[in-house]
Write an enzyme that holds these catalytic residues in place. Structure first.
Site, PDB file in Angstrom:
ATOM      1  N   CYS A  99       0.844  -1.204   0.000  1.00 37.37           N
ATOM      2  CA  CYS A  99       0.000   0.000   0.000  1.00 37.37           C
ATOM      3  C   CYS A  99       0.876   1.251   0.000  1.00 37.37           C
ATOM      4  O   CYS A  99       0.648   2.188  -0.773  1.00 37.37           O
ATOM      5  CB  CYS A  99      -0.938  -0.020   1.215  1.00 37.37           C
ATOM      6  SG  CYS A  99      -2.108   1.353   1.241  1.00 37.37           S
ATOM      7  N   CYS A 100       1.910   1.268   0.864  1.00 35.90           N
ATOM      8  CA  CYS A 100       2.830   2.418   0.893  1.00 35.90           C
ATOM      9  C   CYS A 100       3.522   2.574  -0.459  1.00 35.90           C
ATOM     10  O   CYS A 100       3.778   3.692  -0.902  1.00 35.90           O
ATOM     11  CB  CYS A 100       3.876   2.254   1.996  1.00 35.90           C
ATOM     12  SG  CYS A 100       3.297   2.602   3.668  1.00 35.90           S
ATOM     13  N   CYS A 143      -0.986   8.565   7.265  1.00 40.48           N
ATOM     14  CA  CYS A 143      -2.351   8.289   6.827  1.00 40.48           C
ATOM     15  C   CYS A 143      -3.239   8.002   8.045  1.00 40.48           C
ATOM     16  O   CYS A 143      -2.777   7.411   9.032  1.00 40.48           O
ATOM     17  CB  CYS A 143      -2.363   7.097   5.897  1.00 40.48           C
ATOM     18  SG  CYS A 143      -1.517   7.393   4.335  1.00 40.48           S
ATOM     19  N   CYS A 175      -3.462   4.503   9.662  1.00 35.84           N
ATOM     20  CA  CYS A 175      -2.168   3.941  10.087  1.00 35.84           C
ATOM     21  C   CYS A 175      -1.500   4.798  11.148  1.00 35.84           C
ATOM     22  O   CYS A 175      -0.299   4.665  11.392  1.00 35.84           O
ATOM     23  CB  CYS A 175      -1.251   3.786   8.884  1.00 35.84           C
ATOM     24  SG  CYS A 175      -1.909   2.680   7.622  1.00 35.84           S
ATOM     25  N   CYS A 181       7.903   3.929   6.261  1.00 35.23           N
ATOM     26  CA  CYS A 181       7.130   3.575   5.072  1.00 35.23           C
ATOM     27  C   CYS A 181       8.034   3.274   3.899  1.00 35.23           C
ATOM     28  O   CYS A 181       7.567   2.871   2.846  1.00 35.23           O
ATOM     29  CB  CYS A 181       6.183   4.706   4.699  1.00 35.23           C
ATOM     30  SG  CYS A 181       7.033   6.237   4.389  1.00 35.23           S
TER      31      CYS A 181
HETATM   32  S1  SF4 Z   1       0.525   4.709   5.702  1.00 37.88           S
HETATM   33 FE1  SF4 Z   1      -1.137   3.138   5.591  1.00 37.88          FE
HETATM   34  S2  SF4 Z   1      -2.761   3.945   4.215  1.00 37.88           S
HETATM   35 FE2  SF4 Z   1      -0.889   5.225   3.989  1.00 37.88          FE
HETATM   36  S3  SF4 Z   1       0.111   4.396   2.217  1.00 37.88           S
HETATM   37 FE3  SF4 Z   1       1.061   3.361   3.996  1.00 37.88          FE
HETATM   38  S4  SF4 Z   1      -0.192   1.510   4.403  1.00 37.88           S
HETATM   39 FE4  SF4 Z   1      -1.330   2.812   2.930  1.00 37.88          FE
END
Ligand code: SF4
Length: 240
Positions: free
Chosen positions: A112-113, A195, A198, A224
């Site tokens: 996701c990151c 985010c 998170c 991240c």
């Molecule tokens: S912090 Fe969480 S929602 Fe944001 S990009 Fe990374 S995994 Fe995805």
């Protein structure tokens, strides 16, 4: 580049910002509008306005982050370059793994990151040979060996960290003295803000980074991938 110990920390930071501009006229500041980043916004507006301010809208930010972004844009009359993830990549990811995939396992969180942060950051930095960040050594064990100016092996760029030696108190003294807008979540015990799904508040005495990806095992590095150790990147641990 060694820090000039005869200067105050504020002067050191200004000197590093100006050195970054001298190194690369297209240098970018990767801003997430946390406390350190709004200090740098204030310093850039006053002393290094050539710096290109970039930020990532992951699509999952808390409203408070948009509010401080807008407050800074108005106060300093700055151009803020927002970068969004590739729509088709997000659509495919959530179609296959769901909108909350980051809670499944570390690999899903990193995926996701990668889609929401790393790919847009790479696009935002394309054409630059240097970038500026608000990281401080004190923030986390994973940042304790970072230098004011580094060779970022992951991005193959120079990385300038003007606040590397600032303490948390230095940051907040500067914000108060200079009336810098800041993210309202800091007043709700969020030392580090990313985010919304998170990020959570921390308790007194907890590691400031412990509010990020808190559900992951304790020895996982709460990063991240934007500021990972180059050695880890070389070893394939979530390199960019
Ligand atoms: S912090 Fe969480 S929602 Fe944001 S990009 Fe990374 S995994 Fe995805």
């Amino acid at each position: 580049m060694d820090l000039d110990r005869s200067l105050t920390k504020e002067q050191q930071a200004i000197s590093l910002l100006q050195a970054a501009v001298a190194f690369d006229a297209g240098v970018a500041f990767a801003c997430s509008f946390g406390a350190e980043d709004v200090v740098l916004i204030d310093l850039i507006a006053k002393h290094a306005s050539e710096v290109r301010i970039i930020t990532l809208d992951t699509g999952r930010l808390p409203q408070q982050s948009y509010d401080v972004m807008d407050a800074c844009r108005k106060k300093y009359d700055l151009t803020i370059h927002l970068y969004f993830p590739q729509a088709q990549a997000v659509e495919a990811m959530v179609r296959e793994q769901g909108v909350n995939l980051f809670y499944h396992d570390i690999a899903s969180r990193k995926a996701c990151c990668a889609v929401r942060k790393i790919e847009p950051l790479k696009r935002a930095l394309a054409g630059s040979t240097a970038w500026i960040t608000g990281v401080r050594r004190e923030q986390a064990e994973s940042r304790s060996k970072m230098e004011a100016v580094e060779d970022d092996a992951a991005f193959q760029m120079k990385k300038f960290n003007p606040l590397i030696e600032w303490s948390d108190a230095d940051v907040w003294n500067y914000i108060r003295q200079h009336h810098v807008p800041y993210n309202a979540l800091h007043d709700q015990f969020y030392p580090s803000i990313g985010c919304a799904p998170c990020t959570r508040a921390v308790s007194v005495g907890e590691d400031p980074r412990s509010g990020r990806w808190w559900w992951e095992q304790e020895d996982a590095v709460a990063e991240c991938g934007l500021h990972m150790n180059p050695i880890k990147n070389a070893a394939g641990n979530y390199s960019i």
